[in-house]
Design a protein around this motif. Sequence first.
Motif, PDB file in Angstrom:
ATOM      1  N   HIS A  62     -16.741 -91.641 -15.159  1.00  0.00           N
ATOM      2  CA  HIS A  62     -18.271 -91.304 -14.999  1.00  0.00           C
ATOM      3  C   HIS A  62     -19.643 -90.350 -14.174  1.00  0.00           C
ATOM      4  O   HIS A  62     -20.201 -89.913 -15.208  1.00  0.00           O
ATOM      5  N   LEU A  63     -19.130 -90.230 -13.552  1.00  0.00           N
ATOM      6  CA  LEU A  63     -20.047 -88.910 -13.645  1.00  0.00           C
ATOM      7  C   LEU A  63     -19.753 -86.902 -14.005  1.00  0.00           C
ATOM      8  O   LEU A  63     -21.074 -87.157 -14.304  1.00  0.00           O
ATOM      9  N   ILE A  64     -18.364 -87.466 -14.345  1.00  0.00           N
ATOM     10  CA  ILE A  64     -18.066 -86.411 -14.963  1.00  0.00           C
ATOM     11  C   ILE A  64     -18.587 -86.905 -16.574  1.00  0.00           C
ATOM     12  O   ILE A  64     -19.799 -84.993 -16.999  1.00  0.00           O
ATOM     13  N   SER A  65     -18.536 -87.535 -16.886  1.00  0.00           N
ATOM     14  CA  SER A  65     -19.140 -87.799 -18.000  1.00  0.00           C
ATOM     15  C   SER A  65     -20.670 -87.002 -17.822  1.00  0.00           C
ATOM     16  O   SER A  65     -21.256 -87.220 -19.009  1.00  0.00           O
ATOM     17  N   LEU A  66     -22.044 -88.240 -17.353  1.00  0.00           N
ATOM     18  CA  LEU A  66     -22.933 -88.493 -16.805  1.00  0.00           C
ATOM     19  C   LEU A  66     -23.418 -86.539 -16.494  1.00  0.00           C
ATOM     20  O   LEU A  66     -24.871 -86.495 -17.013  1.00  0.00           O
ATOM     21  N   ILE A  67     -22.335 -85.642 -15.411  1.00  0.00           N
ATOM     22  CA  ILE A  67     -22.785 -83.910 -15.374  1.00  0.00           C
ATOM     23  C   ILE A  67     -23.534 -83.811 -16.841  1.00  0.00           C
ATOM     24  O   ILE A  67     -23.718 -82.482 -17.381  1.00  0.00           O
ATOM     25  N   LEU A  68     -21.734 -83.799 -17.919  1.00  0.00           N
ATOM     26  CA  LEU A  68     -21.971 -83.312 -18.919  1.00  0.00           C
ATOM     27  C   LEU A  68     -23.293 -83.576 -20.136  1.00  0.00           C
ATOM     28  O   LEU A  68     -24.229 -82.923 -20.624  1.00  0.00           O
ATOM     29  N   PHE A  69     -23.260 -85.188 -20.289  1.00  0.00           N
ATOM     30  CA  PHE A  69     -24.757 -85.427 -20.930  1.00  0.00           C
ATOM     31  C   PHE A  69     -26.420 -84.696 -20.380  1.00  0.00           C
ATOM     32  O   PHE A  69     -26.581 -84.362 -21.064  1.00  0.00           O
ATOM     33  N   VAL A  70     -25.878 -84.460 -18.800  1.00  0.00           N
ATOM     34  CA  VAL A  70     -27.311 -83.963 -18.118  1.00  0.00           C
ATOM     35  C   VAL A  70     -27.753 -82.829 -18.784  1.00  0.00           C
ATOM     36  O   VAL A  70     -28.646 -82.248 -19.029  1.00  0.00           O
ATOM     37  N   ALA A  71     -26.152 -82.282 -18.579  1.00  0.00           N
ATOM     38  CA  ALA A  71     -26.223 -80.159 -18.706  1.00  0.00           C
ATOM     39  C   ALA A  71     -26.784 -79.748 -20.573  1.00  0.00           C
ATOM     40  O   ALA A  71     -27.618 -79.088 -20.773  1.00  0.00           O
ATOM     41  N   ILE A  72     -25.997 -80.726 -20.993  1.00  0.00           N
ATOM     42  CA  ILE A  72     -25.808 -80.981 -22.251  1.00  0.00           C
ATOM     43  C   ILE A  72     -27.852 -80.674 -23.206  1.00  0.00           C
ATOM     44  O   ILE A  72     -28.744 -80.635 -23.918  1.00  0.00           O
ATOM     45  N   THR A  73     -28.476 -81.997 -22.164  1.00  0.00           N
ATOM     46  CA  THR A  73     -29.587 -82.599 -22.790  1.00  0.00           C
ATOM     47  C   THR A  73     -31.055 -81.550 -22.138  1.00  0.00           C
ATOM     48  O   THR A  73     -31.514 -80.756 -22.565  1.00  0.00           O
ATOM     49  N   MET A  77      -8.737 -92.377 -25.019  1.00  0.00           N
ATOM     50  CA  MET A  77      -7.908 -91.146 -24.226  1.00  0.00           C
ATOM     51  C   MET A  77      -8.128 -90.636 -23.158  1.00  0.00           C
ATOM     52  O   MET A  77      -7.428 -90.470 -22.298  1.00  0.00           O
ATOM     53  N   PHE A  78      -9.319 -90.686 -22.608  1.00  0.00           N
ATOM     54  CA  PHE A  78     -10.028 -90.064 -21.667  1.00  0.00           C
ATOM     55  C   PHE A  78      -9.914 -90.655 -20.149  1.00  0.00           C
ATOM     56  O   PHE A  78      -9.563 -90.359 -19.403  1.00  0.00           O
ATOM     57  N   TYR A  79     -10.658 -92.414 -20.300  1.00  0.00           N
ATOM     58  CA  TYR A  79     -10.767 -93.520 -19.221  1.00  0.00           C
ATOM     59  C   TYR A  79      -9.533 -93.537 -19.146  1.00  0.00           C
ATOM     60  O   TYR A  79      -9.180 -94.377 -18.147  1.00  0.00           O
ATOM     61  N   LYS A  80      -8.192 -94.127 -20.343  1.00  0.00           N
ATOM     62  CA  LYS A  80      -7.346 -95.298 -19.524  1.00  0.00           C
ATOM     63  C   LYS A  80      -7.242 -96.510 -19.414  1.00  0.00           C
ATOM     64  O   LYS A  80      -7.122 -96.451 -18.340  1.00  0.00           O
ATOM     65  N   THR A  81      -8.244 -96.758 -19.848  1.00  0.00           N
ATOM     66  CA  THR A  81      -8.613 -97.874 -18.816  1.00  0.00           C
ATOM     67  C   THR A  81      -8.628 -99.420 -19.710  1.00  0.00           C
ATOM     68  O   THR A  81      -9.337 -99.043 -21.641  1.00  0.00           O
ATOM     69  N   ALA A  82      -9.104-100.226 -19.829  1.00  0.00           N
ATOM     70  CA  ALA A  82      -9.090-101.306 -20.774  1.00  0.00           C
ATOM     71  C   ALA A  82     -10.516-102.143 -20.067  1.00  0.00           C
ATOM     72  O   ALA A  82     -10.879-103.347 -20.783  1.00  0.00           O
ATOM     73  N   GLN A  83     -10.816-101.749 -19.043  1.00  0.00           N
ATOM     74  CA  GLN A  83     -12.053-102.260 -18.610  1.00  0.00           C
ATOM     75  C   GLN A  83     -13.163-101.682 -19.250  1.00  0.00           C
ATOM     76  O   GLN A  83     -13.456-101.089 -19.025  1.00  0.00           O
ATOM     77  N   HIS A  84     -14.261-103.523 -19.847  1.00  0.00           N
ATOM     78  CA  HIS A  84     -14.689-103.331 -21.100  1.00  0.00           C
ATOM     79  C   HIS A  84     -15.895-102.387 -20.181  1.00  0.00           C
ATOM     80  O   HIS A  84     -17.062-101.803 -20.892  1.00  0.00           O
ATOM     81  N   GLY A  85     -16.540-102.785 -18.930  1.00  0.00           N
ATOM     82  CA  GLY A  85     -18.249-102.579 -18.614  1.00  0.00           C
ATOM     83  C   GLY A  85     -17.498-100.924 -18.512  1.00  0.00           C
ATOM     84  O   GLY A  85     -19.007-100.516 -19.044  1.00  0.00           O
ATOM     85  N   LEU A 101     -15.401 -98.753 -19.718  1.00  0.00           N
ATOM     86  CA  LEU A 101     -15.566 -98.129 -22.079  1.00  0.00           C
ATOM     87  C   LEU A 101     -16.736 -98.321 -22.415  1.00  0.00           C
ATOM     88  O   LEU A 101     -17.472 -97.537 -23.274  1.00  0.00           O
ATOM     89  N   LEU A 102     -17.724 -99.459 -22.185  1.00  0.00           N
ATOM     90  CA  LEU A 102     -18.649 -99.551 -22.598  1.00  0.00           C
ATOM     91  C   LEU A 102     -19.853 -98.540 -22.093  1.00  0.00           C
ATOM     92  O   LEU A 102     -20.804 -97.034 -22.720  1.00  0.00           O
ATOM     93  N   LEU A 103     -20.502 -97.868 -20.961  1.00  0.00           N
ATOM     94  CA  LEU A 103     -20.688 -96.950 -20.061  1.00  0.00           C
ATOM     95  C   LEU A 103     -20.201 -95.551 -20.875  1.00  0.00           C
ATOM     96  O   LEU A 103     -21.992 -94.824 -21.284  1.00  0.00           O
ATOM     97  N   ALA A 104     -19.352 -94.952 -20.645  1.00  0.00           N
ATOM     98  CA  ALA A 104     -18.316 -94.260 -20.482  1.00  0.00           C
ATOM     99  C   ALA A 104     -19.059 -94.028 -22.616  1.00  0.00           C
ATOM    100  O   ALA A 104     -18.942 -92.626 -22.656  1.00  0.00           O
TER     101      ALA A 104
END
Length: 325
Positions: A5-16, A262-270, A272-275
């Motif tokens: 999640h932190l990697i996704s957040l950093i990617l989002f902040v950087a692109i923004t 594919m990246f998170y490899k989880t079935a927990q929708h909490g 998955l939704l955030l990601a």
Amino acid sequence: MWRKHLISLILFVAITLIAIGFPHGDDPWFSFLDTTNNQAWQLFVIYRIPELFIAIIAGFALSIAGLLLQTTLNNPLAGPSILGLTAGSHLMVALTIMGSSILGLEILDLGITISATIGALIFGLLILVIATRIRSMVSLLLVGMMLGTFVSAITNIILMKADANSVKAFSIWGMGSLQQVSIDQIPLISLLFLVGIGLAFSVTKPLNALILGEKPAAVLGVKVKQTRWKVIFVVSLLAGLVTAFCGPIGFIGLIVPNLVRMFYKTAQHGHLLLASGLIGSSVMVLCVLLIRIFEPIMVLPINSLTALLGAPIVLFLLLKNIHNA
């Protein structure tokens, strides 16, 4: 998981940040920070803030809508645009624009949003009924695409009877754009978006159980039919909101949830939704950047750009599912 999640957040902040500071014309990066350049500041407030805002909202909303559909229908190829929900919104907005023109009424933002949501809801319910009879992923995909084509044909017939101004307004809207939102519309969009996202996160536990199948989920106490109706309503609200203010945007709701799984490899929708929301927003902001880069050469409609980026991925997923069938 939280590291991802932190990697996704950093990617989002950087692109923004890159999108915020991207220069306009010959201006330097982050030119709006120059207190002596009043024009750059006005450009930032009037155009850039609403554009980035709706890009983030659209990416977040469409990605979550796609994830909800894919889990509920047990179909990784499901998405608001592929299954015809966007086409349903398209038709209802066309009827609203044409009807308002004929009656001489002013079209309100909320009216267009409601029309788009109703259109998505009608087709969402239709797809839900069809999904109970068709178990094949590819068959359901083809049915959704045919419904979308059928609705597009009806929309074109309606346009033939419309006046020139209505046709022009609808055609511009139909090309898709992230520049149709004004700063005054942000509170309304934010309210509808937060309602949809809140409802989406409220069904995470039933969705986690639905992955096991309908019967095991029912044994675990999940009200399957009630959950499906709720999901269709949420998807219709989110897809309708984006379609109303941006026009039809395809592929984001289909490709992002698959990439997230594919990246998170989880079935927990909490998770998955955030990601899905973070990565979907990053993809849409990236599209904003690409549009600005190519702006001196050509103007790229947002739905054409997402199709160029998403069609190869959809083809890959389709071939993969056919191979595994």
